[in-house]
Motif scaffolding. Structure first.
Motif, PDB file in Angstrom:
ATOM      1  N   VAL A  84      -7.100   4.369   4.258  1.00 31.99           N
ATOM      2  CA  VAL A  84      -7.920   3.158   4.202  1.00 31.99           C
ATOM      3  C   VAL A  84      -7.750   2.312   5.464  1.00 31.99           C
ATOM      4  CG1 VAL A  84      -8.342   1.016   2.928  1.00 31.99           C
ATOM      5  CG2 VAL A  84      -7.826   3.129   1.689  1.00 31.99           C
ATOM      6  N   ASN A  96       0.838  -1.200   0.000  1.00 29.49           N
ATOM      7  CA  ASN A  96       0.000   0.000   0.000  1.00 29.49           C
ATOM      8  C   ASN A  96       0.870   1.246   0.000  1.00 29.49           C
ATOM      9  OD1 ASN A  96      -3.032  -0.491   0.412  1.00 29.49           O
ATOM     10  ND2 ASN A  96      -2.109  -1.925   1.841  1.00 29.49           N
ATOM     11  N   PRO A  97       0.547   2.242  -0.846  1.00 27.88           N
ATOM     12  CA  PRO A  97       1.231   3.519  -0.720  1.00 27.88           C
ATOM     13  C   PRO A  97       0.833   4.198   0.595  1.00 27.88           C
ATOM     14  CG  PRO A  97      -0.453   3.619  -2.426  1.00 27.88           C
ATOM     15  CD  PRO A  97      -0.377   2.201  -1.969  1.00 27.88           C
ATOM     16  N   ARG A 137      -2.630   5.514   1.210  1.00 26.41           N
ATOM     17  CA  ARG A 137      -3.661   4.493   1.331  1.00 26.41           C
ATOM     18  C   ARG A 137      -3.609   3.828   2.713  1.00 26.41           C
ATOM     19  NH1 ARG A 137      -5.475  -0.342  -0.361  1.00 26.41           N
ATOM     20  NH2 ARG A 137      -7.552  -0.171  -1.244  1.00 26.41           N
TER      21      ARG A 137
END
Lengths: 325, 322, 286
Positions: free
Chosen positions: C191, C183-184, C187
């Motif tokens: 998220v 995941n960047p 995110r």
């Protein structure tokens, strides 16, 4: 001499569900076992089997919402369930003591080790002053803590995990109880430290003719430190007997599965086990509770299995206990 | 080589020397076991190798590519091929995402599959790790520990990685559940030829799953060998002590116990010589002078102990009770 | 209302009676505020010069009249508009300013964190009411000013709540697993961390709104912010306080009760919400 006698113990919890209905979790469903002086009994089982609950019940520590609808617990001939809190407090820490899993949180962080050991004796009136200090120091030496005189002055945070666990054993034994209940005494300790702690416990049991109940999920601990073992599943004891006997000729399919899931056995036999979910304690089936996971289950298993004695000391709660795996 | 680690060093803020000059490699399709007690640096190595931590020193080559100082964007792309599974199945999954979304996430991050294809692939993954299809719409807290660990494994293998680091994947699971997870890992390796770095303190499990094993003590390799060799003929005194302390789940097996005394050195202030010298029953004066070099005993088996030179490295057990 | 919605409402009420009671109180006030023009027997600022300080029950004045001959009941009902007028925008400011601030401070640390912590130190060292008083007095007395001052004054406190949640989550295994999955950073933050951090923060929002209602009433009571004869509870209590000694207790009592009920409702809702938002309790009711 018989120290602890648990018979047909049932424990249940009432909990309010989403729909506001009160549902009852039947956590223990007929647990029977004994602990005699001079022996170490292992109580083994997986998460949720009811091992720790059994220990708490034996110590008279169960509180609402737990209920004991049925069964008896006798310690040195006295009925634990009929005792008042006052009477229990006199016994706990004096005649029966408990060693718990997390040593560092079980010691008072604001009191030196020596003072905690002394207080333990003063509370129960076993010794006070210089005598209590001398006994505390001797106890630290007995649990093989190096340089006990100096360690008396140590604070709990200065101890390593293994050292703290041995101090807890010293705390449990300083009043010379007849029975020690150890709940996962070495879980979380490194193997080399685990061996030292267990050696300490075993040597003390032998030297002082204590009875010990060791609760564990580690079959290695049972195999090498216990004389007798009781295997628990879903709040019942499914098999009990001498350790050598149960490991060599496990009669209950659950015991067999447990032993077959150890990595050593897997290496020999290949993967033979299929794990499953234990039964829902809120909605226990009648009959044998292991039925859904059992490879040899038949319609006979719809009836609850009695404990079938295989010999004088070894028994299993299975209709087919006589059939070898 | 799938993974080639040279002279890896990691020091945490506060001066804790967690990893001290560790070199090893893993071939494709191989499982390397990493054993040690708490403070041995085994989990730190797992985090370094997957670059969740940046090493203080040394180099890490993954499929021939130097990933030691990879920038974040390149690192993210790398993660499709280099994966990790953690110990705590209850804590490893976002509690507010369904299992289905958790399984789709690695696909969304690394593939160009559309939503429908991702859902289909998530189903296939769930099926592969033997999760009931109904669990896709559930939240993590509705699943058991064993099932959750299957979800973590499915997430790790979603993009067909070349190497998976397994950090104590079965240590917090019950025995019968543990066996199922180990079986799954075994099957996956046979099917895909995935390389594994299996980190554990549980000697029996490491012996079962590993082709080769490395024993760590205070962030340094003391011995490495093929699994059978290491467990049958441990050469380093520490390995011998470690193995003898293990309790096999069989009362018929006699224990041969080695007694060790002395304190474990602090990782903040490590001694100049062999880290085990202070507790070692056969330590020589020279052991405290400089780190002992790894000495090869036979093919693939080496141990860092000066005593090996004249064959006096085997320590006598304190005789065990019947 | 369909059967399932009804079930859910009943289910929620049963799982957290605290929330149900709190929410019920807020709902009553919301209805009062929305339909004040219909529900109030007369306009709140309509003066009856010959009927001042009538006790409750005299003629059409159910709760009596105040010193200006205005109907207390109508004024209490219209006061709900001011309460929501402060609670909702102030809450929105807190969320809009506090959540991003707390996220960044907790995740990145650095200067954002330093500044936030120093501002919090200042706020803690200073009684907020005096600070609010000073700023409103200095910047002008409009209602809008009160909203802005209360909202921004409380934003750092709300940011601290979010920051504490983020700090706890930063080292969670699932966040590490999210990074490991590739995941960047944005995110991971939006998220994986935000939905879990917002949980504790959301439950705090009604509590902070209650604080906003209380503080704006206090300001009005001191005579800052909303001015009489506007039907604001704090201003009404101030006006009524003069008559308590002479025996006209109803002028201050009824707006006081309304204020207490509203603040209590918000507090109960906040407490109940933290139980309800726990995901472990949401689906299984364990």
């Amino acid at each position: 001499m018989r120290l602890l006698e648990v018979e047909d113990l049932h424990v249940e919890f009432a909990a309010r569900g989403l729909d506001n209905r009160v549902r009852v979790a039947r956590a223990l469903n007929g647990v029977s076992f004994t602990v005699d002086a001079g022996e170490v009994v292992g109580l083994v089982g997986e998460t949720g089997a009811g091992k720790s609950l059994t220990a708490l019940a034996a110590m008279g520590l169960l509180r609402a919402p737990a209920r004991i609808p049925q069964g008896s617990i006798r310690f040195e001939g006295q009925d634990i369930l009929a005792m008042s809190d006052r009477e229990l407090e006199k016994i706990r820490g004096r005649r029966m003591a408990m060693v718990v899993q997390s040593p560092l949180t079980s010691l008072d962080p604001l009191k030196r080790i020596g003072d905690q050991l002394v207080r333990m004796q003063r509370v129960h009136g076993t010794a006070r002053g210089a005598e209590a200090r001398a006994r505390a120091e001797a106890m630290l030496a007995a649990v093989r803590i190096p340089d006990p005189a100096r360690r008396m002055q140590a604070w709990p945070h200065e101890l390593s995990g293994g050292m703290a666990q041995r101090v807890l054993i010293a705390m449990a034994l300083v009043n010379e109880p007849a029975l020690v209940i150890a709940d996962e005494p070495t879980t979380g300790l490194d193997v080399t430290v685990q061996a030292q702690v267990l050696d300490t416990l075993r040597d003390l049991v032998r030297a002082r003719n204590l009875g010990a109940l060791v609760i564990t999920h580690d079959l290695g601990v049972v195999a090498h430190y216990c004389q007798r073992v009781a295997v628990m599943f879903a709040g019942r004891i499914v098999e009990d007997g001498p350790v050598a006997e149960v490991f060599a000729r496990p009669a209950h399919p659950y015991t067999q599965a447990l032993i077959a899931s150890t990595p050593g056995r897997i290496a020999q036999l290949g993967y033979t086990v299929t794990g499953g979910t234990p039964p829902d304690l809120y909605d226990l089936p009648s009959g044998c509770l292991y039925r859904d996971r059992c490879p040899r289950a038949t319609t006979a298993c719809l009836a609850p299995p009695p404990r079938i004695a295989l010999d004088a000391t070894h028994g299993a709660a299975c209709h087919y206990a006589w059939e070898a795996a | 080589m799938m993974l080639d680690v040279q002279n890896l060093v990691h020091r945490f803020p506060g001066g804790v020397n967690a990893v001290n000059d560790v070199s090893f490699s893993i071939a494709a399709g191989e499982t390397l076991g990493l054993v040690g007690e708490s403070g041995s640096g085994k989990s730190t190595i797992g985090l370094l190798v997957t670059r969740l931590l940046a090493p203080t020193g040394g180099t890490i080559l993954f499929e021939g590519e130097d990933i030691t100082r990879l920038p974040p964007a390149a690192l993210r792309k790398l993660r499709a091929r280099l994966q990790i599974v953690f110990q705590d199945p209850w804590g490893s999954l976002n509690p507010r995402m369904t299992i289905g979304r958790l399984l789709e996430e690695p696909l969304a991050l690394h593939t160009t599959l559309d939503s429908a294809a991702r859902i289909a692939e998530a189903r296939r993954l769930a099926d592969r790790v033997r999760l009931p299809a109904a669990s896709l719409s559930r939240y993590p807290h509705e699943l058991s520990g064993g099932q959750l660990q299957r979800v973590s494994i499915a997430r790790a293998i979603a993009n067909r990685p070349k190497l998976v680091v397994l950090d104590e994947p079965t240590s917090s699971l019950d025995l019968s559940v543990r066996a199922g997870i180990l079986q799954l890992l075994d099957e996956l390796q046979r099917e895909t030829g995935i390389a594994m770095l299996f980190i554990s303190h549980d000697l029996e499990t490491v012996r079962l799953v590993s082709h080769r094993v490395i024993v760590l003590y205070l962030g340094r390799i003391v011995e490495q060998a093929p699994a059978a060799t290491l467990f049958d003929n441990p050469a380093h005194p520490y390995t011998q002590v470690l193995l003898s302390a293990h309790l096999p789940p069989d009362p018929a097996m006699r224990l041969r116990r080695h007694e060790v005394t002395g304190e474990i050195p602090s990782p903040i202030n490590l001694p100049p010589g062999c880290f085990f010298a202070g507790r070692c029953p056969v330590a020589l004066p020279a052991c405290t002078a400089a780190p002992p070099p790894a000495i090869a005993l036979e093919a693939g088996h080496s141990a860092a102990c000066l005593r090996i030179a004249d064959g006096t490295n085997i320590i006598d057990p304190v005789e065990e009770r019947a | 209302m369909s059967a399932t919605t009804l079930d859910r409402v009943v289910g929620t009420a049963r799982r957290s009676p605290t929330f149900a009671v709190g929410f019920g109180i807020i709902l009553v006030f919301a209805l009062l505020a929305a339909f004040a023009d219909i529900l109030a027997p007369m306009p709140p600022t309509l003066s009856h010069p010959y009927e001042t300080l009538k006790p409750p029950g005299s003629g059409p004045f159910l709760l009596g009249t105040d010193g200006n001959g205005m109907d207390v009941l109508s004024r209490v009902i219209h006061g709900a508009r001011y309460a929501f007028g402060i609670a909702l925008p102030a809450g929105a400011i807190m969320a809009v300013v506090g959540i991003p601030l707390g996220l960044i401070a907790g995740w990145r640390g650095g200067w954002v964190d330093e500044v936030l912590l120093r501002v919090l130190d200042v706020l803690r060292a200073f009684p907020t009411i005096i600070l609010a008083l000073a700023i409103v007095a200095a910047t002008g007395q409009g209602f809008l000013n009160v909203i802005l001052v209360v909202g921004f004054l409380d934003s750092p406190i709300f940011a601290r709540i979010v920051r504490a949640e983020v700090l706890a989550l930063r080292n969670a295994t699932f966040v590490r697993a999210a990074v490991a999955a590739g995941n960047p950073e944005w995110r991971v933050l939006l998220v994986h961390i935000l939905p879990n951090a917002i949980l504790g923060a959301t439950a705090q929002l009604p509590l902070r709104m209650a604080w906003a209602v209380r503080i704006s009433a206090t300001l009005a009571f001191i005579g800052i912010g909303v001015q009489a004869p506007a039907p604001e509870w704090g201003a009404m209590i101030r006006q009524g306080a003069e008559y308590v000694i002479s025996g006209e207790w109803w002028v201050a009592l009824f707006p006081g009760l309304a204020l207490i009920a509203m603040v209590l409702g918000l507090n109960l809702a906040g407490d109940g919400l933290s139980d309800l938002l726990d995901p472990k309790r949401r689906a299984t009711g364990k």
